[in-house]
Design a protein around this motif. Structure first.
Motif, PDB file in Angstrom:
ATOM      1  N   GLY A 106       0.861  -1.334  -0.100  1.00  0.00           N
ATOM      2  CA  GLY A 106       0.110  -0.093   0.327  1.00  0.00           C
ATOM      3  C   GLY A 106       0.753   1.232   0.101  1.00  0.00           C
ATOM      4  N   ILE A 107       2.127   1.343   0.254  1.00  0.00           N
ATOM      5  CA  ILE A 107       3.003   2.366   0.348  1.00  0.00           C
ATOM      6  C   ILE A 107       3.069   3.057  -1.037  1.00  0.00           C
ATOM      7  N   ALA A 108       3.309   2.246  -2.100  1.00  0.00           N
ATOM      8  CA  ALA A 108       3.495   2.875  -3.429  1.00  0.00           C
ATOM      9  C   ALA A 108       2.136   3.197  -3.911  1.00  0.00           C
ATOM     10  N   ASP A 109       1.162   2.388  -3.476  1.00  0.00           N
ATOM     11  CA  ASP A 109      -0.339   2.855  -3.953  1.00  0.00           C
ATOM     12  C   ASP A 109      -0.593   4.005  -3.399  1.00  0.00           C
ATOM     13  N   ALA A 110      -0.187   4.388  -2.238  1.00  0.00           N
ATOM     14  CA  ALA A 110      -0.829   5.625  -1.422  1.00  0.00           C
ATOM     15  C   ALA A 110       0.311   6.912  -2.060  1.00  0.00           C
ATOM     16  N   ALA A 111       1.424   6.559  -2.336  1.00  0.00           N
ATOM     17  CA  ALA A 111       2.098   7.746  -3.152  1.00  0.00           C
ATOM     18  C   ALA A 111       1.769   8.070  -4.069  1.00  0.00           C
ATOM     19  N   GLU A 171      16.769   6.390   5.640  1.00  0.00           N
ATOM     20  CA  GLU A 171      17.213   6.470   4.087  1.00  0.00           C
ATOM     21  C   GLU A 171      15.499   6.790   3.242  1.00  0.00           C
ATOM     22  N   PHE A 172      14.510   6.191   3.965  1.00  0.00           N
ATOM     23  CA  PHE A 172      13.231   6.125   3.271  1.00  0.00           C
ATOM     24  C   PHE A 172      12.778   7.478   3.681  1.00  0.00           C
ATOM     25  N   VAL A 173      13.080   7.977   4.962  1.00  0.00           N
ATOM     26  CA  VAL A 173      12.704   9.562   5.335  1.00  0.00           C
ATOM     27  C   VAL A 173      13.085  10.620   4.383  1.00  0.00           C
ATOM     28  N   ARG A 174      14.314  10.516   4.024  1.00  0.00           N
ATOM     29  CA  ARG A 174      14.965  11.081   2.859  1.00  0.00           C
ATOM     30  C   ARG A 174      14.353  11.079   1.558  1.00  0.00           C
ATOM     31  N   THR A 175      14.083   9.920   1.115  1.00  0.00           N
ATOM     32  CA  THR A 175      13.539   9.623  -0.239  1.00  0.00           C
ATOM     33  C   THR A 175      12.134  10.186  -0.275  1.00  0.00           C
ATOM     34  N   THR A 176      11.465  10.136   0.672  1.00  0.00           N
ATOM     35  CA  THR A 176       9.963  10.667   0.913  1.00  0.00           C
ATOM     36  C   THR A 176       9.971  12.125   0.954  1.00  0.00           C
ATOM     37  N   GLN A 212      11.142   3.524  -6.821  1.00  0.00           N
ATOM     38  CA  GLN A 212      11.930   4.045  -5.732  1.00  0.00           C
ATOM     39  C   GLN A 212      11.501   3.535  -4.165  1.00  0.00           C
ATOM     40  N   LEU A 213      10.158   3.420  -4.279  1.00  0.00           N
ATOM     41  CA  LEU A 213       9.465   3.062  -2.794  1.00  0.00           C
ATOM     42  C   LEU A 213       9.895   1.561  -2.625  1.00  0.00           C
TER      43      LEU A 213
END
Length: 219
Positions: A106-111, A171-176, A212-213
């Motif tokens: 769901g992370i990529a779907d939500a993004a 790294e996830f925080v930076r990418t987001t 990316q995610l």
């Protein structure tokens, strides 16, 4: 509270350049502020922020210039107030995508939904881009959009962190954060080209973000 029923504002956290002089309590005062902000937004869209003056805002909003300064110490405060309203509306829209994050996929779907919703929002409110340009052009406000991109990213990360391995969360925080900031630039480009090309730009960008995610989710 002053003699007119308006509560005085203390906003040291954002600085006097950004602050409303007072928060209106009376309906008439709230309507006056709304009209000032509407006229200011229209003028920014028509002329650009540099060409807009407080005198012109007062004249076109149907009152003396003193009635503008009664609430806003300067043009920067008007822009900041407009931006705060935009951000509040945007957060409400984007929050609707977060319940999708109930599993790793769901992370990529939500993004993707958040990016799509933002693109639709700006296209249906063309003055929003003029407002963002005005914020970025003002030396006192130039960091506001970066701060807000970080806060939206934090909102997304908090909803996602349970599905991201602990060693990848920084790294996830930076990418987001980068995703949120670049989305604004991407949409700026998408609305300046033909609709078909703009749609493809949004589609290509969301596909890149999904890729990316995908590196971060727990398999």
């Amino acid at each position: 509270m002053d003699a007119t029923g308006n509560q005085m504002v203390d906003r040291r956290d954002v600085g006097s350049h950004f602050a409303l002089r007072r928060i209106p309590k009376q309906e008439r005062s709230r309507e006056r502020i709304d009209e000032i902000l509407k006229v200011a937004m229209d003028l920014i869209g028509q002329k650009g922020i540099d060409a807009v003056t407080m005198k012109e805002i007062a004249s076109l909003s149907g009152g003396p210039i003193a009635s503008v300064y009664q609430y806003f110490p300067n043009k920067t405060a008007i822009i900041a107030t407009l931006y705060e309203r935009y951000i509040s509306q945007l957060r409400s829209i984007l929050a609707g995508a977060l319940p999708q994050i109930n599993e790793a996929g769901g992370i990529a779907d939500a993004a993707e939904e958040m990016i799509t919703l933002y693109a639709k929002f700006v296209r249906s409110h063309p003055h929003v881009q003029d407002l963002i340009n005005a914020v970025q052009a003002d030396k006192l406000l130039e960091d506001i959009d970066i701060k807000e991109a970080r806060q939206i990213a934090d909102m997304f990360c908090k909803a996602s962190e349970a599905f991201v391995p602990a060693n990848l969360r920084e790294e996830f925080v930076r990418t987001t954060f980068v995703m949120c900031h670049l989305t604004v630039s991407m949409v700026r480009l998408a609305i300046k080209v033909a609709d078909d090309e703009g749609d493809q730009i949004v589609s290509d960008f969301t596909a890149s973000i999904r890729h990316q995610l995908s590196r971060f989710v727990i398999k």
